[in-house]
Motif scaffolding. Sequence first.
Motif, short mmCIF file in Angstrom:
data_model
loop_
_atom_site.label_atom_id
_atom_site.label_comp_id
_atom_site.label_asym_id
_atom_site.label_seq_id
_atom_site.Cartn_x
_atom_site.Cartn_y
_atom_site.Cartn_z
N ALA A 137 3.00 25.11 -10.45
CA ALA A 137 2.58 24.68 -9.12
C ALA A 137 3.32 23.41 -8.69
O ALA A 137 3.69 23.25 -7.52
N GLY A 138 3.55 22.52 -9.64
CA GLY A 138 4.28 21.30 -9.33
C GLY A 138 5.71 21.58 -8.90
O GLY A 138 6.23 20.94 -7.96
N VAL A 139 6.36 22.54 -9.55
CA VAL A 139 7.72 22.92 -9.16
C VAL A 139 7.73 23.48 -7.74
O VAL A 139 8.60 23.13 -6.92
N VAL A 140 6.76 24.33 -7.43
CA VAL A 140 6.68 24.92 -6.09
C VAL A 140 6.49 23.85 -5.03
O VAL A 140 7.17 23.83 -3.99
N VAL A 141 5.56 22.93 -5.27
CA VAL A 141 5.30 21.86 -4.30
C VAL A 141 6.53 20.96 -4.14
O VAL A 141 6.89 20.57 -3.03
N GLY A 142 7.19 20.65 -5.25
CA GLY A 142 8.36 19.80 -5.18
C GLY A 142 9.49 20.41 -4.38
O GLY A 142 10.22 19.70 -3.66
N LEU A 143 9.65 21.72 -4.47
CA LEU A 143 10.71 22.40 -3.71
C LEU A 143 10.32 22.62 -2.25
O LEU A 143 11.14 22.46 -1.35
N ALA A 144 9.04 23.00 -2.03
CA ALA A 144 8.59 23.31 -0.67
C ALA A 144 8.33 22.07 0.16
O ALA A 144 8.61 22.04 1.37
N ALA A 145 7.80 21.03 -0.45
CA ALA A 145 7.47 19.80 0.29
C ALA A 145 7.88 18.60 -0.56
O ALA A 145 7.03 17.97 -1.20
N PRO A 146 9.18 18.28 -0.58
CA PRO A 146 9.68 17.20 -1.46
C PRO A 146 8.98 15.86 -1.25
O PRO A 146 8.66 15.17 -2.22
N ASP A 147 8.74 15.49 0.01
CA ASP A 147 8.10 14.20 0.27
C ASP A 147 6.69 14.15 -0.31
O ASP A 147 6.27 13.14 -0.89
N THR A 148 5.96 15.25 -0.16
CA THR A 148 4.62 15.31 -0.72
C THR A 148 4.67 15.25 -2.24
O THR A 148 3.84 14.59 -2.89
N GLY A 149 5.64 15.95 -2.82
CA GLY A 149 5.79 15.94 -4.27
C GLY A 149 6.02 14.54 -4.82
O GLY A 149 5.41 14.15 -5.83
N VAL A 150 6.88 13.78 -4.16
CA VAL A 150 7.16 12.41 -4.61
C VAL A 150 5.90 11.55 -4.55
O VAL A 150 5.66 10.71 -5.42
N GLU A 151 5.08 11.78 -3.53
CA GLU A 151 3.85 10.99 -3.39
C GLU A 151 2.83 11.30 -4.47
O GLU A 151 1.88 10.53 -4.68
N LEU A 152 3.01 12.42 -5.17
CA LEU A 152 2.07 12.80 -6.23
C LEU A 152 2.43 12.17 -7.58
O LEU A 152 1.72 12.39 -8.57
N LYS A 153 3.50 11.40 -7.63
CA LYS A 153 3.95 10.79 -8.88
C LYS A 153 2.86 9.98 -9.58
O LYS A 153 2.78 10.00 -10.82
N PRO A 154 2.01 9.23 -8.86
CA PRO A 154 0.96 8.46 -9.55
C PRO A 154 0.03 9.32 -10.41
O PRO A 154 -0.54 8.81 -11.38
N LEU A 155 -0.13 10.59 -10.08
CA LEU A 155 -0.98 11.45 -10.91
C LEU A 155 -0.41 11.58 -12.31
O LEU A 155 -1.13 11.46 -13.31
N GLY A 156 0.90 11.85 -12.39
CA GLY A 156 1.54 11.96 -13.70
C GLY A 156 1.56 10.63 -14.44
O GLY A 156 1.30 10.58 -15.64
N ASP A 157 1.86 9.56 -13.72
CA ASP A 157 1.92 8.24 -14.35
C ASP A 157 0.55 7.82 -14.89
O ASP A 157 0.46 7.21 -15.97
N THR A 158 -0.50 8.15 -14.16
CA THR A 158 -1.85 7.77 -14.59
C THR A 158 -2.24 8.50 -15.87
O THR A 158 -2.83 7.90 -16.78
N PHE A 159 -1.92 9.79 -15.94
CA PHE A 159 -2.25 10.54 -17.16
C PHE A 159 -1.52 9.98 -18.37
O PHE A 159 -2.10 9.80 -19.44
#
Length: 463
Positions: free
Chosen positions: A28-50
């Motif tokens: 799902a992350g790959v799909v979001v990153g390709l379909a909506a790159p700006d939104t994908g970049v904004e989700l980076k804190p989720l990965g960093d927090t984990f």
Amino acid sequence: MAVHSDVAPKRRDKTHYLYLSVIVAVAAGVVVGLAAPDTGVELKPLGDTFVSLVKMMISPIIFCTIVLGIGSVRQAAKVGRVGGLALGYFLTMSTAALAIGLVVGNVIEPGSGLHLTKSLAQAGSSAAATGSGDFWSFLQEIVPTTLFSSLTSGQVLQTLVVALLAGFALQAMGPAGQPVLRGVGHLQKVIFKVLAMVMWVAPIGAFGAMAAVVGATGVDALKSLAVIMIAFYLTCIVFVFGVLGTILRVSAGVNIFSLLRYLGREFLLILSTSSSETALPRLVAKMEHLGVSRPVVGVVVPTGYSFNLDGTAIYLTMSSLFVAQAVGHPLSIGAQISLLLFMILASKGAAGVTGAGLATLAGGLQSHQPELVSGVGLIVGIDRFMSEARALTNFAGNAVATVLVGGWTGELDRAKLDRVLAGQDPFDELTMQDELADEPVPAADAAPAPAPATLPRPVGAIG
């Protein structure tokens, strides 16, 4: 008449749903990153927090593991023998990995034909500012400011130093140190329980991390750098299955595929976070369950995470040649050998976290070949993808090293290892601990209790 059984029903393991969720989250992350790159970049804190959630537990787990491992051994010479064998093996394998990286880099010449722009040169200089190749700075950094700051600084080597001192101190205290060892054992159980709870947010972290990297990098940006990426991945595969697999089969009679299958969930976790440190606590628990004694696990695993970075070693030499070719300053054979010797030192202590390899590369070049530092910017865009191969290779190398050192020192229960790898003695995902490892440590002058008939005692284990 109803027959009542005294055997308690086995708890249902639901963690396989967790790791299936991680796979779905990555896709799902790959799909979001390709379909909506700006939104994908904004989700980076989720990965960093984990990653931060897992990292906050690394130092306490390393401290407890080493203190229990050393404190429960009667003779300090045993720890020294394990540590000496481990460091000798680490140095040999790191040198081999560096040499393989140099050979592949010279054969494929991946940097030929690339051009360095001004923006990429600035990115390389920025990366160099975060890395340090100075040996004396590294030596000073392994000594913590205070005894307890090592548990909060996040520096693995600092925790390692303090844990070694505490372990040897408790060992020297003899029976008087047993209450402290039991307390540390209870603390370790609490930490593992917290870790099991944290793992349930892994899918969220994997989704955010993958969406961010795909959104930031895209597909087109990777095409011109595909050669170095593919060559690096193939080199890591050959090293793991060819070099490590052969050594493991010849020295211990263990099939590398069986060992890696046993650690499959840890590899999935590393793949989704690009950090081998996220799987360190689970590697400690699984190696003890596999039949390697606690003292060996307590010394080899934490030390290997700082000194046995095979994937990082391959990356450092291949990337150095790539950068040199890309900026138009190819290195002579003599310079390459000199670089190899320097990288042996520069690779030691590189943390197993995302981006550490790039910082180590830039810092090493800054000290050894300053004119090449600007070229590091060429691989900044793909470093996140290469860090996955680095982390997976580092983790595999440390798992193999633990089994090998355990076998060489007579601290490996081979019968238990065979049962575990055959699937007859599954790892308890709910507690993440071997029941044998939870037993209190006896006093130094007390005779060890007999092992339960249903669970043979690993050779050398103190329980």
